[in-house]
Scaffold this motif. Sequence first.
Motif, mmCIF file in Angstrom:
data_model
loop_
_atom_site.group_PDB
_atom_site.id
_atom_site.type_symbol
_atom_site.label_atom_id
_atom_site.label_comp_id
_atom_site.label_asym_id
_atom_site.label_seq_id
_atom_site.Cartn_x
_atom_site.Cartn_y
_atom_site.Cartn_z
ATOM 1 N N ASP A 54 95.670 56.465 41.150
ATOM 2 C CA ASP A 54 95.398 57.325 39.998
ATOM 3 C C ASP A 54 96.391 58.483 39.916
ATOM 4 O O ASP A 54 96.536 59.106 38.862
ATOM 5 C CB ASP A 54 93.975 57.885 40.072
ATOM 6 C CG ASP A 54 92.924 56.824 39.793
ATOM 7 O OD1 ASP A 54 93.150 55.983 38.907
ATOM 8 O OD2 ASP A 54 91.879 56.842 40.469
ATOM 9 N N LEU A 56 99.658 58.059 40.729
ATOM 10 C CA LEU A 56 100.980 57.438 40.846
ATOM 11 C C LEU A 56 102.021 58.113 39.976
ATOM 12 O O LEU A 56 103.174 58.294 40.403
ATOM 13 C CB LEU A 56 100.878 55.952 40.480
ATOM 14 C CG LEU A 56 102.189 55.166 40.505
ATOM 15 C CD1 LEU A 56 102.823 55.206 41.890
ATOM 16 C CD2 LEU A 56 101.956 53.728 40.056
ATOM 17 N N ASN A 57 101.669 58.502 38.763
ATOM 18 C CA ASN A 57 102.666 59.100 37.875
ATOM 19 C C ASN A 57 103.210 60.412 38.447
ATOM 20 O O ASN A 57 104.421 60.657 38.424
ATOM 21 C CB ASN A 57 102.058 59.332 36.497
ATOM 22 C CG ASN A 57 101.649 58.036 35.825
ATOM 23 O OD1 ASN A 57 102.270 57.000 36.026
ATOM 24 N ND2 ASN A 57 100.583 58.070 35.042
ATOM 25 N N PHE A 183 95.265 54.307 30.725
ATOM 26 C CA PHE A 183 96.135 53.837 31.800
ATOM 27 C C PHE A 183 97.394 53.145 31.288
ATOM 28 O O PHE A 183 98.145 52.574 32.084
ATOM 29 C CB PHE A 183 95.358 52.905 32.734
ATOM 30 C CG PHE A 183 94.421 53.624 33.660
ATOM 31 C CD1 PHE A 183 94.897 54.263 34.794
ATOM 32 C CD2 PHE A 183 93.064 53.677 33.396
ATOM 33 C CE1 PHE A 183 94.040 54.935 35.647
ATOM 34 C CE2 PHE A 183 92.191 54.337 34.236
ATOM 35 C CZ PHE A 183 92.680 54.980 35.376
ATOM 36 N N TRP A 186 100.652 53.904 33.119
ATOM 37 C CA TRP A 186 100.930 53.380 34.454
ATOM 38 C C TRP A 186 101.831 52.153 34.363
ATOM 39 O O TRP A 186 101.813 51.434 33.356
ATOM 40 C CB TRP A 186 99.626 53.014 35.156
ATOM 41 C CG TRP A 186 98.968 54.132 35.897
ATOM 42 C CD1 TRP A 186 98.869 54.269 37.251
ATOM 43 C CD2 TRP A 186 98.295 55.279 35.346
ATOM 44 N NE1 TRP A 186 98.172 55.425 37.573
ATOM 45 C CE2 TRP A 186 97.817 56.054 36.411
ATOM 46 C CE3 TRP A 186 98.049 55.714 34.037
ATOM 47 C CZ2 TRP A 186 97.105 57.232 36.225
ATOM 48 C CZ3 TRP A 186 97.348 56.898 33.839
ATOM 49 C CH2 TRP A 186 96.888 57.643 34.926
ATOM 50 N N ARG A 191 98.628 48.630 36.298
ATOM 51 C CA ARG A 191 97.674 49.023 35.256
ATOM 52 C C ARG A 191 96.380 48.219 35.291
ATOM 53 O O ARG A 191 95.291 48.775 35.425
ATOM 54 C CB ARG A 191 98.352 48.896 33.895
ATOM 55 C CG ARG A 191 97.559 49.451 32.732
ATOM 56 C CD ARG A 191 98.315 49.186 31.438
ATOM 57 N NE ARG A 191 99.717 49.620 31.555
ATOM 58 C CZ ARG A 191 100.758 48.907 31.152
ATOM 59 N NH1 ARG A 191 100.559 47.720 30.596
ATOM 60 N NH2 ARG A 191 101.990 49.363 31.278
ATOM 61 N N GLU A 288 96.882 64.473 35.059
ATOM 62 C CA GLU A 288 97.405 63.723 33.924
ATOM 63 C C GLU A 288 97.425 64.580 32.658
ATOM 64 O O GLU A 288 98.314 64.425 31.819
ATOM 65 C CB GLU A 288 96.567 62.467 33.681
ATOM 66 C CG GLU A 288 96.852 61.354 34.666
ATOM 67 C CD GLU A 288 98.279 60.836 34.544
ATOM 68 O OE1 GLU A 288 98.755 60.634 33.415
ATOM 69 O OE2 GLU A 288 98.931 60.631 35.596
#
Length: 307
Positions: A54, A56-57, A183, A186, A191, A288
């Motif tokens: 969750d 990762l970005n 998502f 992602w 995803r 996010e």
Amino acid sequence: MTRLTPSARPESALPQPPLGRLYDVGGRRLMLHRSGSGGPTVVFLPGAGLVGLDYLNTQSRAAELTTSVLYDRAGTGWSEEVELPRSAAEVTGELRDLLRAAGVPTPYVLVGHSLGGAYARHYTQRFPDEVAGLLLLDPFHEDLLDHTSQGVREKLEKMYRQDLPEATHEQLQQARDWATPFFAKWPAPVRRPLIEHHLATWRTGYYEARNVYDDVADELRHAPGLPDVPLIVLTALGYDATQARLWSEETLRENNSIKATLHKHLAASVPRGELRTLDDAGHGWLHEEQPESVLQAITDLLRRSAV
């Protein structure tokens, strides 16, 4: 408090993670994903109900600056099952062993969100020589329950004593309808597995957080004070859909005011502590909703830890 094992994902069904790899730690398989190079190493500790991917970005952008790591605690994500809830000592000892097994070099800048913020603090209290900086994303505070109203305390006690019912088909479809566009940011290989995982294990965060107001709070209170490391606390005061379903607007305002005060004291507990407020981000997904603010805080801590 009663220890429960979520039944959503039996151990035999443990899949390979879509990113990262599984490491054997004390006979238990744990997921860790690492990218980037250099130091200090940034390590993300998820909040309850969330998993490593969750983040990762943000983790990928931090990897442009230094070594960057995300992982799943045992009993969550793509790591092996374990009884929940767990003590902070269990979680932080496990993280230390995992980082060593994966050859992730110290020191660390720990990025802990919500319950993960409590674990990040506890790790720093236990292993101060291994931590170069601390970023707490709307973290749990051990004194929160003591300052809330009687009505809030009674509701939380009732909520954590009951067992969650199975989700209906309609509820799962609503969750999927929300998750699919959310998502979309992602990478494609991550995803779909991430969405399906959340739909299958949505109760895990509830079980993991059942001991936070008593056992974990006591562990924080009785551990040594935080060492003199750079600390940034990001307090989220914006709209959060999950919290809006649980509490009235008046209660949310009261809880945010209490939280902001406790976070201010927490930031002031170390010489190089700083509080930053996010008025347009909610608790659950502030990384996010305000990724630039989180990345800026990571960049600032990397710079300050090098001084």
